[in-house]
Design a protein around this motif. Structure first.
Motif, mmCIF file in Angstrom:
data_model
loop_
_atom_site.group_PDB
_atom_site.id
_atom_site.type_symbol
_atom_site.label_atom_id
_atom_site.label_comp_id
_atom_site.label_asym_id
_atom_site.label_seq_id
_atom_site.Cartn_x
_atom_site.Cartn_y
_atom_site.Cartn_z
ATOM 1 N N VAL A 64 5.851 25.965 7.970
ATOM 2 C CA VAL A 64 4.781 24.559 8.223
ATOM 3 C C VAL A 64 5.373 23.636 7.006
ATOM 4 N N VAL A 65 5.197 24.691 5.549
ATOM 5 C CA VAL A 65 5.028 24.356 4.206
ATOM 6 C C VAL A 65 6.503 24.161 4.317
ATOM 7 N N THR A 66 7.658 25.428 4.007
ATOM 8 C CA THR A 66 8.711 24.754 4.123
ATOM 9 C C THR A 66 9.548 23.416 5.421
ATOM 10 N N THR A 67 8.878 23.379 6.139
ATOM 11 C CA THR A 67 9.542 22.502 6.884
ATOM 12 C C THR A 67 9.518 21.146 6.731
ATOM 13 N N VAL A 68 7.702 20.918 6.022
ATOM 14 C CA VAL A 68 8.087 19.814 5.994
ATOM 15 C C VAL A 68 8.092 18.980 4.480
ATOM 16 N N THR A 69 9.451 20.391 3.617
ATOM 17 C CA THR A 69 9.142 20.013 2.438
ATOM 18 C C THR A 69 10.897 20.006 2.631
ATOM 19 N N GLY A 70 11.253 20.625 3.763
ATOM 20 C CA GLY A 70 12.499 20.213 4.498
ATOM 21 C C GLY A 70 12.697 18.882 4.749
#
Length: 440
Positions: A64-70
């Motif tokens: 989730v965090v990686t997707t949001v950062t993307g």
């Protein structure tokens, strides 16, 4: 001076700028990994049940965090466009915060559903009961991370990677400092277990976000805070149209890699262990390519705005070469030093030779992954992120369909060959899309 000499000098200058920008970002990623390892280690000392609950929560929180950062990286070319117009940049940052709160809020809802996701995927009920307040704390951390990602993407675009690295150092120190005291509770403090780990991660996220926001304010002179001001729906949609395909690319990748893990686990405990170590090595090296890609984005955008399409293509080609060399050197070092590196990941004497035998395939996978990432960031610099998403969805979608039968037929070697081929197909297609888009 001959034309070839001039061209070579240009490539070397571009390469030096890329390395200078990418190095602190990579160091920041490595530092964050240390914080994650400390959290895991302290929970392991607290108890197996706590560690199991934490692993389940992070399995949801991490993607989730990686997707949001993307999604927030979609701001980068627009920040580059307005870097010399502070009033316009301030408005853009406000709209970026609105997008950050939106995608961060959506991610927080997913993290809050960790227990439900665990039940659907067959996680044992005692493990889910051990989650406690951890999903709530991590959901708040996701929102904080989304705001921090908006600021850090802006700082990277403005050439302030060192500032981002310093923020990462301090936030990791917070994680390390709080993990031991909150998880294990030495002295007068009670042992909080997973709740303590979640509190440490939330505190680290808040500290990181505060530092990046304050740094952005000092650098630009803008009085932009975590309050975004009046939204401009058109600009928020514009940012989302660029950032959401980047987020979708990350989400597809994580989903398919999870399927590959399942396919490897079907082969047996040892194969699953080899796969896990190989994947950890890939992730450790691959972040170099992400750092290089972020350094390339503003260079591409500035070249395009200057009507220098050759310069845009030169930036991406040079970035791809730098990524290939940097990743290739580290991967080759892992192969050569395998007998000393592998024991750091596994103490199982029976497993170690299998992991060493996989290292050449690890190099193939991570090099092709690095190339596709750089071309994907090149498309971001052109604000054409949808073709990159389509490329990942198509080739990783095919990989998802064949993963289990390929693993059953050819074992772990065949599975990793398929992963490398899917990455190579992405690199070729994204390279094609980039060069076609940069001609128009």
């Amino acid at each position: 001076m001959s034309g070839d000499t001039v061209t070579e000098a240009r490539h070397l200058r571009v390469a030096a700028r890329i390395v200078k920008s990418a190095l602190p970002l990579y160091v920041n990623t490595l530092i964050a990994s240390v914080g994650a390892l400390v959290n895991t280690a302290t929970l392991g000392r607290h108890g197996t049940a706590s560690l199991a609950a934490f692993v389940v929560a992070v399995a949801v929180y991490g993607p989730v965090v990686t997707t949001v950062t993307g999604a927030m990286r979609g701001m980068m070319p627009y920040v580059s466009e307005h870097e010399n117009d502070l009033p316009r940049l301030g408005k853009l940052l406000g709209n970026g915060l609105w997008l950050g709160y939106t995608v961060g809020g959506a991610g927080a809802v997913v993290v809050l559903s960790t227990s439900q996701i665990g039940r659907v995927t067959g996680v044992a009920e005692p493990v889910l009961r051990g989650l406690g307040a951890l999903p709530v704390l991590l959901a708040l951390a996701v929102v904080a991370q989304s705001v921090g990602a908006a600021a850090s993407s802006t700082l990277v675009t403005l050439g302030r990677g060192g500032t981002v690295m310093r923020a990462g150092l301090i936030s990791t120190a917070v994680t390390v400092g709080l993990s031991g005291s909150l998880v294990l509770g030495p002295g007068p403090l009670p042992a909080l277990g997973v709740t303590g780990a979640g509190a440490a991660m939330l505190a680290s996220s808040v500290v990181y976000t505060a530092q990046t926001q304050l740094a952005l304010r000092r650098i630009t002179g803008l009085r932009r805070t975590i309050l975004p001001g009046r939204p401009d729906r058109r600009e928020i949609v514009l940012l989302a149209r660029t950032g959401i395909p980047m987020a979708g690319t990350v989400l597809v990748k994580f989903t398919v890699l999870a399927v590959l893990t399942i396919a490897a686990a079907r082969l047996g405990t040892q194969q699953a262990g080899v796969h896990g170590v190989a994947e950890a090595l890939v992730n450790l090296i691959y972040t170099i390519a992400v750092s290089i890609g972020q350094a390339v984005v503003p260079m591409v955008d500035r070249s395009v705005r200057a009507a220098d399409l050759d310069g845009a293509r030169r930036a991406v080609r040079t970035g791809a070469v730098v990524a290939f060399l940097w990743v290739g050197v580290l991967g080759s070092a892992a192969v050569i030093l395998g007998r000393w590196i592998v024991p750091l990941f596994s103490s199982d004497a029976a497993l170690q030779p299998r992991i060493e035998a996989m290292l050449p395939l690890v190099v193939f996978v991570v090099v092709t992954d690095a190339l596709q990432a750089v071309f994907g960031f090149g498309l971001l610099g052109l604000r054409r992120t949808y073709p990159g998403f389509v490329s990942t969805a198509v080739f990783f979608g095919l990989l998802c369909l064949v993963a289990v039968p390929v693993a059953d037929a050819g074992g772990l070697t065949a599975l990793w060959c398929a992963l490398g081929i899917a990455n190579l197909a992405q690199a070729l297609s994204k390279g094609f899309f980039f060069h076609r888009a940069s001609r128009s």
